[in-house]
Design an enzyme around this catalytic site. Sequence first.
Site, short mmCIF file in Angstrom:
data_model
loop_
_atom_site.label_atom_id
_atom_site.label_comp_id
_atom_site.label_asym_id
_atom_site.label_seq_id
_atom_site.Cartn_x
_atom_site.Cartn_y
_atom_site.Cartn_z
CG HIS A 164 -1.67 -1.24 1.46
ND1 HIS A 164 -2.86 -1.57 0.88
CD2 HIS A 164 -1.32 -2.33 2.22
CE1 HIS A 164 -3.24 -2.78 1.27
NE2 HIS A 164 -2.32 -3.26 2.09
CB SER A 168 13.24 22.39 -14.29
OG SER A 168 12.42 23.55 -14.39
CE LYS A 214 11.63 19.57 -10.81
NZ LYS A 214 10.34 19.08 -10.41
CD GLU A 242 8.68 12.09 -14.92
OE1 GLU A 242 7.89 12.60 -14.14
OE2 GLU A 242 9.58 12.75 -15.50
#
Length: 457
Positions: A154, A275, A281, A288
């Site tokens: 979970h 970024s 970043k 992804e």
Amino acid sequence: MKLWQGRFDKALSADADAFNQSLPFDKRLYAADITASVAHARMLGKCKILKEEDVKRIVEGLEGILSDLKAGTLEAEGAEDIHSFVEGELTRRIGDAGKRLHTARSRNDQVATDFRLYVRESVDRATELLKGLVLALVEKAEGALEYILPGFTHLRKAQPIRGAQYFNAYSEMFLRDLGRFRDLRERVNVMPLGSAALAGTSYPIDREYTKELLGFAEISQNALDAVSDRDFVAEYLFAASLSMTHLSRLCEDTILYTSDEFGYFEIPDEYSTGSSIMPQKKNPDLPELVRGKAGRVYGHLMAILTTLKGLPLAYNKDLQEDKEGFFDAEETLFSCLTIYTALIEKLRLCPERMLQAAGEGFSTATDVADYLAKHGVPFRDAHAATGKLVRYCIEEGKTLETLTLEEFRSISPVFGEDILRAVTARASAEARGSVGGSSHKAALEGIASVKRRLAAF
Ligand code: ARG
């Protein structure tokens, strides 16, 4: 001129022609098409359906076309499909003998054969790439044999696990994918050629001979089915889809575990992105993207299933829709497997952070309950007593590892000195020696088992 022009008064209109064409995408099948045609011509010669001199000219002509296409000195264009293109070019080069090549076959059995040859190769490529990925995972597992990290259910910390066991879990998934590709390869490796348009042929052909030349394991047993069957495309796309599912899960873990919040892994700079606005970043674009591309492969699986579901026997032009999705899916799968293998190889592990996190969140509570149960307390009571202990820790701002023996004993007199050693994350992982478990020995056996099965592919 179309292969089929004879029956028509007028030429196909330009817009219909463009819409009907498959050459822009099926030219990828050129090598398979020529290989199959060479085998077909040789068989026609052997069966005395064509004269040996014609066969010789056909084979030489086809080989010339193949090398010119490979070299890029010949461009496949200006025809309806790759089959028309090759036959047209052959006839242009060798004259009448070229026009005899299509004896005892149809484009229907031709395209089914070409595509099976192509898919068979694609299965072999997928197999190589999957093997490479499992190899990279095995190396990671070996490097992570001593590392302990949190295991989740979970997405909440559940129990400590071993790094090797973690990477082995993904090896298991990709081994099953390898098995799927191996299984479906058997069904791809069946030759439709000789089915002709749909009913078979009246020529005395020798399908076994063509089969041998093309390295197929079997010949198809029903002409109607053989020209209209694309199960093998659907099966490939399913195996590719499930491989993408497994990759996508690995990506999701990578994205989570490389975040500041987790910090278990680190993607090196060469495989990270930044970024345009936020200078600080470091983004996981590659995982992804791989995760994102899974949907695209699933889409192609849905498309072929939908194309097939309403087709009356036998061949229908709908079947031309089998190719573009397949090409895109295999390219997607190959590029994802390649980039992810490289990324796994380069992935840095952060053992201190993993170990620290593995001990947080009362992740060894099961070990406390197991301790009591092993000393005669019924497991349900042991579970309740441990729950109380966790609540005590929360109230007092303590962890199971920082409790004193007296505090343990205040919950149950059964606790002895050894409980203090049993509640560390490392001891917890080490305690699980069942097959497939998190102990050092079990993880080591897990790696050996993965290696053994990988060697069979
Ligand atoms: N381009 C066609 C395909 O991909 C080849 C078979 C054509 N057959 C036909 N009966 N029109 O399916």
